[in-house]
Design a protein around this motif. Sequence first.
Motif, PDB file in Angstrom:
ATOM      1  N   VAL A   1       0.844  -1.189   0.000  1.00 45.72           N
ATOM      2  CA  VAL A   1       0.000   0.000   0.000  1.00 45.72           C
ATOM      3  C   VAL A   1       0.883   1.243   0.000  1.00 45.72           C
ATOM      4  O   VAL A   1       1.954   1.252   0.620  1.00 45.72           O
ATOM      5  N   ARG A   2       0.427   2.288  -0.706  1.00 49.67           N
ATOM      6  CA  ARG A   2       1.094   3.582  -0.701  1.00 49.67           C
ATOM      7  C   ARG A   2       0.046   4.666  -0.499  1.00 49.67           C
ATOM      8  O   ARG A   2      -0.998   4.668  -1.166  1.00 49.67           O
ATOM      9  N   LEU A   3       0.333   5.577   0.438  1.00 48.70           N
ATOM     10  CA  LEU A   3      -0.579   6.670   0.763  1.00 48.70           C
ATOM     11  C   LEU A   3       0.118   7.996   0.486  1.00 48.70           C
ATOM     12  O   LEU A   3       1.137   8.311   1.105  1.00 48.70           O
ATOM     13  N   GLY A   4      -0.423   8.762  -0.432  1.00 53.14           N
ATOM     14  CA  GLY A   4       0.141  10.061  -0.753  1.00 53.14           C
ATOM     15  C   GLY A   4      -0.308  11.125   0.231  1.00 53.14           C
ATOM     16  O   GLY A   4      -1.460  11.138   0.670  1.00 53.14           O
ATOM     17  N   ILE A   5       0.598  12.017   0.607  1.00 49.95           N
ATOM     18  CA  ILE A   5       0.255  13.151   1.463  1.00 49.95           C
ATOM     19  C   ILE A   5      -0.151  14.310   0.551  1.00 49.95           C
ATOM     20  O   ILE A   5       0.664  14.773  -0.266  1.00 49.95           O
ATOM     21  N   PRO A   6      -1.397  14.778   0.644  1.00 50.61           N
ATOM     22  CA  PRO A   6      -1.885  15.809  -0.293  1.00 50.61           C
ATOM     23  C   PRO A   6      -0.995  17.048  -0.311  1.00 50.61           C
ATOM     24  O   PRO A   6      -0.440  17.465   0.708  1.00 50.61           O
ATOM     25  N   ALA A   7      -0.847  17.636  -1.506  1.00 58.79           N
ATOM     26  CA  ALA A   7      -0.100  18.886  -1.743  1.00 58.79           C
ATOM     27  C   ALA A   7       1.393  18.732  -1.455  1.00 58.79           C
ATOM     28  O   ALA A   7       2.089  19.730  -1.263  1.00 58.79           O
ATOM     29  N   THR A   8       1.898  17.494  -1.437  1.00 57.58           N
ATOM     30  CA  THR A   8       3.330  17.267  -1.255  1.00 57.58           C
ATOM     31  C   THR A   8       3.788  16.193  -2.244  1.00 57.58           C
ATOM     32  O   THR A   8       2.980  15.525  -2.890  1.00 57.58           O
ATOM     33  N   SER A   9       5.094  16.026  -2.319  1.00 57.22           N
ATOM     34  CA  SER A   9       5.676  14.947  -3.125  1.00 57.22           C
ATOM     35  C   SER A   9       6.083  13.763  -2.246  1.00 57.22           C
ATOM     36  O   SER A   9       6.866  12.914  -2.664  1.00 57.22           O
ATOM     37  N   ILE A  10       5.519  13.701  -1.040  1.00 58.58           N
ATOM     38  CA  ILE A  10       5.867  12.671  -0.069  1.00 58.58           C
ATOM     39  C   ILE A  10       4.725  11.674   0.070  1.00 58.58           C
ATOM     40  O   ILE A  10       3.553  12.050   0.053  1.00 58.58           O
ATOM     41  N   SER A  11       5.062  10.412   0.188  1.00 58.81           N
ATOM     42  CA  SER A  11       4.064   9.373   0.427  1.00 58.81           C
ATOM     43  C   SER A  11       4.594   8.371   1.440  1.00 58.81           C
ATOM     44  O   SER A  11       5.802   8.278   1.676  1.00 58.81           O
ATOM     45  N   LEU A  12       3.673   7.651   2.050  1.00 57.90           N
ATOM     46  CA  LEU A  12       3.995   6.585   2.989  1.00 57.90           C
ATOM     47  C   LEU A  12       3.738   5.242   2.304  1.00 57.90           C
ATOM     48  O   LEU A  12       2.805   5.117   1.505  1.00 57.90           O
ATOM     49  N   PHE A  13       4.552   4.244   2.600  1.00 55.25           N
ATOM     50  CA  PHE A  13       4.348   2.950   1.962  1.00 55.25           C
ATOM     51  C   PHE A  13       4.603   1.820   2.950  1.00 55.25           C
ATOM     52  O   PHE A  13       5.291   1.979   3.969  1.00 55.25           O
ATOM     53  N   GLY A  14       4.042   0.674   2.626  1.00 52.60           N
ATOM     54  CA  GLY A  14       4.280  -0.524   3.407  1.00 52.60           C
ATOM     55  C   GLY A  14       4.000  -1.746   2.563  1.00 52.60           C
ATOM     56  O   GLY A  14       3.157  -1.714   1.656  1.00 52.60           O
ATOM     57  N   SER A  15       4.728  -2.827   2.808  1.00 53.83           N
ATOM     58  CA  SER A  15       4.488  -4.073   2.098  1.00 53.83           C
ATOM     59  C   SER A  15       4.649  -5.236   3.064  1.00 53.83           C
ATOM     60  O   SER A  15       5.368  -5.136   4.074  1.00 53.83           O
ATOM     61  N   LEU A  16       3.981  -6.347   2.756  1.00 50.73           N
ATOM     62  CA  LEU A  16       4.025  -7.516   3.633  1.00 50.73           C
ATOM     63  C   LEU A  16       3.878  -8.779   2.812  1.00 50.73           C
ATOM     64  O   LEU A  16       2.989  -8.886   1.957  1.00 50.73           O
ATOM     65  N   SER A  17       4.774  -9.733   3.075  1.00 47.86           N
ATOM     66  CA  SER A  17       4.634 -11.095   2.567  1.00 47.86           C
ATOM     67  C   SER A  17       4.526 -12.029   3.766  1.00 47.86           C
ATOM     68  O   SER A  17       5.371 -11.976   4.672  1.00 47.86           O
ATOM     69  N   PHE A  18       3.497 -12.859   3.765  1.00 47.52           N
ATOM     70  CA  PHE A  18       3.289 -13.786   4.870  1.00 47.52           C
ATOM     71  C   PHE A  18       2.924 -15.154   4.329  1.00 47.52           C
ATOM     72  O   PHE A  18       2.070 -15.284   3.447  1.00 47.52           O
ATOM     73  N   GLY A  19       3.580 -16.183   4.860  1.00 46.78           N
ATOM     74  CA  GLY A  19       3.273 -17.542   4.450  1.00 46.78           C
ATOM     75  C   GLY A  19       3.494 -18.534   5.574  1.00 46.78           C
ATOM     76  O   GLY A  19       4.400 -18.367   6.394  1.00 46.78           O
ATOM     77  N   SER A  20       2.667 -19.562   5.610  1.00 45.35           N
ATOM     78  CA  SER A  20       2.814 -20.642   6.575  1.00 45.35           C
ATOM     79  C   SER A  20       2.450 -21.939   5.867  1.00 45.35           C
ATOM     80  O   SER A  20       1.279 -22.163   5.509  1.00 45.35           O
ATOM     81  N   TYR A  21       3.466 -22.781   5.639  1.00 46.95           N
ATOM     82  CA  TYR A  21       3.253 -24.007   4.879  1.00 46.95           C
ATOM     83  C   TYR A  21       4.248 -25.068   5.327  1.00 46.95           C
ATOM     84  O   TYR A  21       5.444 -24.800   5.457  1.00 46.95           O
ATOM     85  N   ASP A  22       3.739 -26.270   5.593  1.00 43.71           N
ATOM     86  CA  ASP A  22       4.566 -27.419   5.960  1.00 43.71           C
ATOM     87  C   ASP A  22       5.479 -27.083   7.149  1.00 43.71           C
ATOM     88  O   ASP A  22       6.674 -27.366   7.145  1.00 43.71           O
ATOM     89  N   LYS A  23       4.890 -26.432   8.162  1.00 47.93           N
ATOM     90  CA  LYS A  23       5.559 -26.077   9.410  1.00 47.93           C
ATOM     91  C   LYS A  23       6.661 -25.035   9.246  1.00 47.93           C
ATOM     92  O   LYS A  23       7.456 -24.814  10.155  1.00 47.93           O
ATOM     93  N   THR A  24       6.712 -24.391   8.092  1.00 46.17           N
ATOM     94  CA  THR A  24       7.610 -23.252   7.877  1.00 46.17           C
ATOM     95  C   THR A  24       6.779 -21.980   7.791  1.00 46.17           C
ATOM     96  O   THR A  24       5.775 -21.942   7.077  1.00 46.17           O
ATOM     97  N   THR A  25       7.174 -20.959   8.541  1.00 44.27           N
ATOM     98  CA  THR A  25       6.461 -19.681   8.547  1.00 44.27           C
ATOM     99  C   THR A  25       7.433 -18.569   8.181  1.00 44.27           C
ATOM    100  O   THR A  25       8.546 -18.500   8.723  1.00 44.27           O
ATOM    101  N   THR A  26       7.024 -17.697   7.270  1.00 42.78           N
ATOM    102  CA  THR A  26       7.867 -16.578   6.854  1.00 42.78           C
ATOM    103  C   THR A  26       7.057 -15.284   6.873  1.00 42.78           C
ATOM    104  O   THR A  26       5.910 -15.244   6.419  1.00 42.78           O
ATOM    105  N   VAL A  27       7.657 -14.248   7.421  1.00 43.61           N
ATOM    106  CA  VAL A  27       7.085 -12.902   7.425  1.00 43.61           C
ATOM    107  C   VAL A  27       8.169 -11.940   6.957  1.00 43.61           C
ATOM    108  O   VAL A  27       9.263 -11.906   7.521  1.00 43.61           O
ATOM    109  N   ASP A  28       7.870 -11.166   5.929  1.00 45.12           N
ATOM    110  CA  ASP A  28       8.815 -10.187   5.387  1.00 45.12           C
ATOM    111  C   ASP A  28       8.042  -8.894   5.157  1.00 45.12           C
ATOM    112  O   ASP A  28       7.172  -8.831   4.290  1.00 45.12           O
ATOM    113  N   GLY A  29       8.340  -7.863   5.956  1.00 47.78           N
ATOM    114  CA  GLY A  29       7.586  -6.623   5.847  1.00 47.78           C
ATOM    115  C   GLY A  29       8.479  -5.398   5.903  1.00 47.78           C
ATOM    116  O   GLY A  29       9.588  -5.441   6.441  1.00 47.78           O
ATOM    117  N   GLU A  30       7.981  -4.304   5.350  1.00 47.16           N
ATOM    118  CA  GLU A  30       8.710  -3.037   5.389  1.00 47.16           C
ATOM    119  C   GLU A  30       7.723  -1.884   5.432  1.00 47.16           C
ATOM    120  O   GLU A  30       6.608  -1.969   4.909  1.00 47.16           O
TER     121      GLU A  30
END
Length: 213
Positions: free
Chosen positions: A134-163
């Motif tokens: 997701v990306r959220l723009g701040i009105p009347a500026t050239s600045i935005s906020l962002f975040g991403s997430l990958s999540f998985g749980s399979y065969d007793k392995t769990t992975t989380v990768d976020g920023e």
Amino acid sequence: MKKSYLYIVAIAVVGIFSMRAHSAMLLGAKVGVDTWYSDSTINDIRTNDANNQFSYYVALEHFIPLIPNVKVRHSSMQSMKFNTDFNQMDFIAYYEILDNNLISFDVGLNLQSFNGRFNGQKFNEWQPNIYSEVRLGIPATSISLFGSLSFGSYDKTTTVDGEVGTMFTLGVAAADLNFKTGYRIQDYDFNYFGTNKGKFMNDGFFCGIEFNF
């Protein structure tokens, strides 16, 4: 005759710019690189050997509704203290749910590939994930906020990768130049090593640059 040549040149210039604008609406690409100052925790022990690591990615977007866009990202992880050195490839297929100046939201699937050494043991594995950004723009500026997430749980392995982070956009010819800074965390519980533990956490601040065509 001179006027005829001028008309032809004018029509050609207008046609070129029209084609470029039309293609920009139909096709797009993002290319970026991040440098990441991170430290690892392996099997619940902090390594205290923080170092600069890199991540590269490219994304291709198109106008066809039913076919997902694609993104490929490479990240490298290293801890000499615990004999850990592996690469992570993210193969992401996603759809743009929203895309405007104020908000963009993507959702899809991420097939992660791990290859290298963990705590001295070689491994080469795949892991399915759910992906969102997701990306959220701040009105009347050239600045935005962002975040991403990958999540998985399979065969007793769990992975989380976020920023999460902020981005400053500078418009240049035929592209947007984005400057990024933020924080990224990977929290993995690998079930690839039998009775040996496979807990891995990597976190730290990063900065990067992205071209959005």
